[in-house]
Design a protein around this motif. Sequence first.
Motif, PDB file in Angstrom:
ATOM      1  N   SER A   1      23.922  20.202   9.884  1.00 15.41           N
ATOM      2  CA  SER A   1      22.508  20.645   9.347  1.00 15.41           C
ATOM      3  C   SER A   1      22.617  20.104   8.110  1.00 15.41           C
ATOM      4  O   SER A   1      21.269  19.193   7.608  1.00 15.41           O
TER       5      SER A   1
ATOM      6  N   ASP B   1      18.794  24.564  16.316  1.00 15.84           N
ATOM      7  CA  ASP B   1      19.545  25.776  16.336  1.00 15.84           C
ATOM      8  C   ASP B   1      19.065  26.983  16.381  1.00 15.84           C
ATOM      9  O   ASP B   1      18.651  27.431  15.247  1.00 15.84           O
TER      10      ASP B   1
ATOM     11  N   ASP C   1      18.233  18.685  14.616  1.00 15.19           N
ATOM     12  CA  ASP C   1      19.631  19.216  14.104  1.00 15.19           C
ATOM     13  C   ASP C   1      20.064  20.158  15.381  1.00 15.19           C
ATOM     14  O   ASP C   1      19.371  21.313  15.703  1.00 15.19           O
TER      15      ASP C   1
ATOM     16  N   ASN D   1      19.410  27.262   9.995  1.00 17.76           N
ATOM     17  CA  ASN D   1      19.930  26.899   8.517  1.00 17.76           C
ATOM     18  C   ASN D   1      18.905  26.120   7.673  1.00 17.76           C
ATOM     19  O   ASN D   1      18.801  26.098   6.675  1.00 17.76           O
TER      20      ASN D   1
HETATM   21 MG   LIG Z   1      24.051  23.595  11.675  1.00 20.67          MG
END
Ligand SMILES: [Mg+2]
Length: 349
Positions: free
Chosen positions: A114, A137, A212, A142
């Motif tokens: 990330s 994700d 990501d 995040n």
């Molecule tokens: Mg991550």
Amino acid sequence: MPTKLSPEMILAALSKVQEPELHRDLVSLKMIRNLEIKGDAVNFTILLTTPACPLRTSIEKAAREAVLTIPGVKTVKINMDSSVPNDGRQRGLLELPVRNAIAVASGKGGVGKSTISTNLAVALAQTGARVGLLDADIYGPNLPTMMGIHDLPDTVGNKLIPAEAYCVKLMSMGFLVKPGQPLIWRGPMLNSAIRQFLTDVEWGELDYLIIDLPPGTGDAALSLAQALPLSGVVIVTLPQAVSLEDASRGLEMFRTLEVPILGVIENMRGEFFGSGGGEDLARVAKVPFLGAVPMESSVRIGGDTGQPIVVTEPDSAAAQALKSIAGQVAARISVSALEENSPPKINLI
Ligand SMILES: [Mg+2]
Ligand SMILES: Nc1ncnc2c1ncn2[C@@H]1O[C@H](COP(=O)(O)OP(=O)(O)OP(=O)(O)O)[C@@H](O)[C@H]1O
């Protein structure tokens, strides 16, 4: 009296200048545009395949020197421009106006995917490219925190408008669920969530969409790789051997899925984890090594406070490494686009 300069003379000289990544000359790559000759002055544009080209100054210098060797040329003015080849549409990227989708993956969690996705996206945007960042994700998003933005703008019609920070458009499940609220979804729902992030979000035209990925080689990474035609994937690994085994598994999974491996990034290089493992993995897997990011507390602080290090401390060793890696990634994309459909699809004027 020297012979009058002609466009053919200039192009002949430029056809001896190689694009160092693509290993072809500037003329056959159709990178020379807007050629003008006024007396002893020559003006032209070099159209790069990415604004993030790490070799732009050396290409400009080589082109200038080549033209200056022509008798009768006094001044050479070069305008550097770029047009990213449209790989996405070729791959049928769900009809999105996205030129290249690049996944950031690893075999295991916590290696810095990330962090690297965020800084890669911002570094590419700093070069003038149009960049989106997709947080795939779904269970542990995040990126809103790392990009320092927590709300989406209002929807328009039935489309979600991505958030925007540091000139990067961002979409994440983190915008749609409250912090701490658990998400219990099964594979097919996950797959459709990721598809919706592509089809129901007003991304606009993008040169690069950075994705990501969640950790591991599990369901999520697999279903994403199948849901979305990727231009390529970068594999993040820690420097030490145990992490390398996981990274190698991740890499092989993408190879099996026929996703081009753009290269390996070693993260958190330093005294604690050591160094060199990323290069080893790249060598064994026969893929490019894209660079190493040192372990620096300011990288973590940048993530925690939503201020990516390439913005706050652009001269730090970590930021320099991340920017160089962004240039390498863009260059590898240009190469892989060329390999698939030579010459690159750039619009003729
Ligand atoms: Mg991550
Ligand atoms: N080069 C670095 N130097 C110092 N800290 C770093 C560096 N890279 C990442 N970190 C920190 O390590 C932690 C894990 O990083 P990150 O969340 O980016 O990893 P991840 O691979 O995305 O994890 P997950 O698999 O859980 O999604 C974060 O706290 C991050 O700030």
